[in-house]
Scaffold this active site. Structure first.
Site, PDB file in Angstrom:
ATOM      1  N   THR A 101      -3.439   4.214   6.494  1.00 21.94           N
ATOM      2  CA  THR A 101      -4.575   5.021   6.919  1.00 21.94           C
ATOM      3  C   THR A 101      -5.016   5.954   5.806  1.00 21.94           C
ATOM      4  OG1 THR A 101      -3.091   6.731   7.780  1.00 21.94           O
ATOM      5  CG2 THR A 101      -3.834   5.032   9.324  1.00 21.94           C
ATOM      6  N   LYS A 130       1.436   8.593   0.260  1.00 21.74           N
ATOM      7  CA  LYS A 130       2.392   9.509  -0.353  1.00 21.74           C
ATOM      8  C   LYS A 130       2.887  10.575   0.619  1.00 21.74           C
ATOM      9  CE  LYS A 130      -0.549  10.607  -3.597  1.00 21.74           C
ATOM     10  NZ  LYS A 130      -1.580   9.557  -3.400  1.00 21.74           N
ATOM     11  N   GLU A 214     -12.658  10.493  -7.697  1.00 23.87           N
ATOM     12  CA  GLU A 214     -13.412  10.781  -6.486  1.00 23.87           C
ATOM     13  C   GLU A 214     -14.556  11.752  -6.804  1.00 23.87           C
ATOM     14  OE1 GLU A 214     -12.835   9.337  -3.662  1.00 23.87           O
ATOM     15  OE2 GLU A 214     -10.911   8.387  -4.138  1.00 23.87           O
ATOM     16  N   LYS A 229       4.079  12.544  -6.312  1.00 19.91           N
ATOM     17  CA  LYS A 229       4.872  11.408  -6.783  1.00 19.91           C
ATOM     18  C   LYS A 229       6.181  11.880  -7.415  1.00 19.91           C
ATOM     19  CE  LYS A 229       0.630   8.774  -7.380  1.00 19.91           C
ATOM     20  NZ  LYS A 229      -0.371   8.213  -8.308  1.00 19.91           N
TER      21      LYS A 229
END
Length: 353
Positions: A101, A130, A214, A229
């Protein structure tokens, strides 16, 4: 018998995995020792469809491409529509939930709740999100183990490039004293463009034009994407339960053309370096721009490529480079988790990751 999947989310990554399952059907069957059957898909925008006997995946992809909606999938015997994500997770006959999602990485939602619901129902989860792995790894791993389920998160750090399971399976016996890497393709692309003469703002505009960045690039530019991460690597590979407040984080927005020239004059190159360093019983975590020597393997990583170096006490540094994002690449990471689950289930073993 077939291994049944339910997709929660069916955007770029979910469709990427679906395309791989169609294209590699025979190979997947050989690797897993059983067919893979998609029985349900639930997407907040595209709607949902469930058939316990399996969906026609080629038809699903065609319908979504033509209409943008799963509601256009033909009504067949036993087909159900209109189920939300949690109902799909709890009430379908899926063995594994593919959780892809759109998730707010700062809260980990809705993916964390999806993982909780799946594990409580005794179902495996594979995800490239993540949030769950960075914010609730210990809780979710314990919940999966409690209910005999598997938690697959290989794609959360460097997409399909092996990053998490690889050191656990192939570097046992080594003390990994440091992990450092380039975990964000957007920032690496911008720094590469700046080396070629662009200003920061020109390079950012190019990255946005190409779809690497983005419209709001804050998460990449300020280092937050890389920070999460780092947290995942600390939890999984080093066994240290770090949280966001444990990571020193600085992005690349202040790097100037003069900084780029200064680095070049010194035989160095700017990179946004994510780093975990063992110091006694502690692990120091950071994300920050660094000038690194041109003979460092990370210095040769250009464009949107990602890389990671594990510093090992027995065999020295091990560096892996590869794609850090992409429709097919991330779809592959989910497939690798599915195959690993099948192998571990055959052996009666729990999952390392």
């Amino acid at each position: 018998m077939a291994h049944k999947l339910a997709f929660i989310g069916f955007g770029t990554v979910g469709q990427g995995l679906a395309e791989i399952l169609l294209r590699k059907q025979q190979l997947v069957r050989q690797e897993m020792g059983e067919d893979v059957q998609v029985v349900a898909i639930s997407d907040a925008i595209k709607g949902s469809v469930y058939n316990p006997d399996g969906l026609d995946l080629a038809l699903v992809l065609d319908v979504v491409k033509r209409t943008g909606s799963l509601e256009s999938y033909p009504d067949e015997r036993s087909t159900q529509k209109g189920w939300d994500s949690l109902k799909t997770i709890r009430e379908t006959n899926a063995d594994t939930i593919v959780e892809v999602t759109f998730t707010n990485v700062r809260t980990g939602q809705p993916a964390i709740d999806h993982c909780r619901a799946a594990f409580a129902a005794g179902k495996n989860v594979v995800t490239s999100n993540k949030g769950p792995a960075a914010l609730q790894y210990a809780e979710l791993s314990a919940l999966a183990q409690e209910h005999g389920a598997y938690f697959g998160i290989e794609g959360t750090v460097m997409s399909g490039t092996p990053t998490l399971r690889m050191p656990l399976l192939t570097l046992p016996g080594n003390d990994i004293t440091e992990i450092r890497g380039i975990f964000n393709g957007t920032t690496n692309y911008i720094l590469t463009c700046m080396e070629r003469g662009m200003t920061y703002h020109e390079a950012l505009a190019r990255a946005q034009q190409l779809g690497y960045a983005e419209a709001d690039p804050t998460s990449d530019i300020e280092g937050y994407d890389a920070m999460y991460k780092v947290i995942i690597l600390a939890n999984v590979v080093m066994g240290v339960p770090l949280q966001p407040h444990d990571v020193t984080c600085r992005g690349i927005a202040d790097i100037t053309p003069a900084d780029i020239q200064r680095a070049g004059a010194q035989g160095k190159r700017w990179k946004l370096v994510s780093r975990l360093v063992k110091r006694g019983a502690d692990v120091i975590a950071s994300v920050a721009p660094e000038m690194i020597s041109l003979d460092d393997p990370l210095a040769s990583v250009s464009g949107t490529t990602n890389a990671i170096t594990y510093e090992c006490d027995l065999i020295g540094p091990v560096t892996v480079m590869g794609a850090g994002a992409g429709r097919t690449e991330t779809g592959f990471s989910l497939l690798s988790d599915l195959i690993y689950i099948a192998h571990q289930a055959k052996r009666g073993h729990g999952m390392l990751v």
